[in-house]
Enzyme design. Structure first.
Site, PDB file in Angstrom:
ATOM      1  N   HIS A 127       0.789  -1.013  -0.047  1.00 43.93           N
ATOM      2  CA  HIS A 127       0.052  -0.032  -0.084  1.00 43.93           C
ATOM      3  C   HIS A 127       0.967   1.171   0.032  1.00 43.93           C
ATOM      4  O   HIS A 127       1.168   1.706  -1.127  1.00 43.93           O
ATOM      5  CB  HIS A 127      -1.061  -0.023   1.194  1.00 43.93           C
ATOM      6  N   LEU A 128       1.502   1.626   1.125  1.00 45.24           N
ATOM      7  CA  LEU A 128       2.457   2.620   1.101  1.00 45.24           C
ATOM      8  C   LEU A 128       3.968   2.390   1.759  1.00 45.24           C
ATOM      9  O   LEU A 128       4.566   3.278   2.005  1.00 45.24           O
ATOM     10  CB  LEU A 128       1.613   3.821   2.096  1.00 45.24           C
ATOM     11  N   CYS A 151      -0.266   0.432   9.784  1.00 51.52           N
ATOM     12  CA  CYS A 151      -0.373   1.690   9.089  1.00 51.52           C
ATOM     13  C   CYS A 151      -1.742   1.986   8.729  1.00 51.52           C
ATOM     14  O   CYS A 151      -2.379   3.018   9.166  1.00 51.52           O
ATOM     15  CB  CYS A 151       0.646   2.053   8.278  1.00 51.52           C
ATOM     16  N   HIS A 152      -2.173   0.956   7.950  1.00 55.73           N
ATOM     17  CA  HIS A 152      -3.527   1.255   7.374  1.00 55.73           C
ATOM     18  C   HIS A 152      -4.501   0.203   7.400  1.00 55.73           C
ATOM     19  O   HIS A 152      -5.647  -0.171   6.832  1.00 55.73           O
ATOM     20  CB  HIS A 152      -3.565   1.819   6.110  1.00 55.73           C
ATOM     21  N   GLY A 153      -3.929  -0.761   8.234  1.00 54.63           N
ATOM     22  CA  GLY A 153      -4.920  -2.153   8.461  1.00 54.63           C
ATOM     23  C   GLY A 153      -4.971  -3.264   7.577  1.00 54.63           C
ATOM     24  O   GLY A 153      -5.738  -3.996   7.550  1.00 54.63           O
TER      25      GLY A 153
END
Length: 187
Positions: A127-128, A151-153
């Site tokens: 993702h990132l 970070c974002h699950g």
């Protein structure tokens, strides 16, 4: 006498051509050597440095990794997860319908033939770029038992395939080979 003088003049002309050819060949050769000696440093400075070449591959001793355990290593300054899957984890990964996955890959696509228990992936969320949890002792593995990106699950299963969250792709499998039963070379 005139014929002899003419003959001597033609010999001198032939010798002059030979000298001219030699000078021409010598000058072109000297220019070629000069150009090569000028270009070599310019081209060789673009080659990767020794520290970059040293990081182009990593060897990892996998003899101490127990079934169900994973370790973190470093390859090209990025984390790598090396996981020894249990027979239960292999069975869970194989029973998932590949067609239902966001990035469809089977466990066999992600491991080497005959070594289905060894899963080697980059430890970077797609993702990132965060580092997912699940490789260390006591870390959260997410609801699918693989890896969890805090970070974002994003949640990954035991085959490091994306199952939930914003990550678009599975954890990347780097190029690797087994150099022996206890050593794997990544890169």
């Amino acid at each position: 006498m005139t014929q002899t003088a003419v003959a001597d003049t033609s010999d001198d002309a032939a010798q002059g051509v030979r000298r001219r050819d030699f000078i021409h060949v010598a000058a072109v050769s000297a220019a070629g050597v000069g150009a090569a000696s000028t270009l070599y440093p310019l081209v060789s400075q673009m080659a990767p440095s020794a520290d970059v070449l040293a990081e182009s591959s990593t060897e990892i001793d996998i003899s101490k990794i127990q079934p169900g355990q994973a370790i973190k290593a470093v390859f090209r300054k990025q984390p790598v997860f090396v996981r020894n899957l249990t027979p239960t984890e292999i069975a869970e990964a194989k029973k998932v319908d590949v067609g239902s996955l966001r990035d469809p890959q089977s466990l066999d696509d992600r491991t080497k033939p005959g070594k289905a228990n060894w899963l080697i992936t980059m430890g970077v969320c797609t993702h990132l770029g965060c580092v997912p949890l699940g490789a260390g002792e006591g870390e959260v593995k997410g609801e699918f038992g693989g890896y969890f990106c805090p970070c974002h699950g994003s949640s990954y299963d035991t085959a490091a395939r994306i199952r939930k969250g914003p990550a678009p792709k599975n954890l990347e499998v780097p190029p690797y080979e087994f150099t022996s039963d206890t050593v794997v070379k990544i890169g």
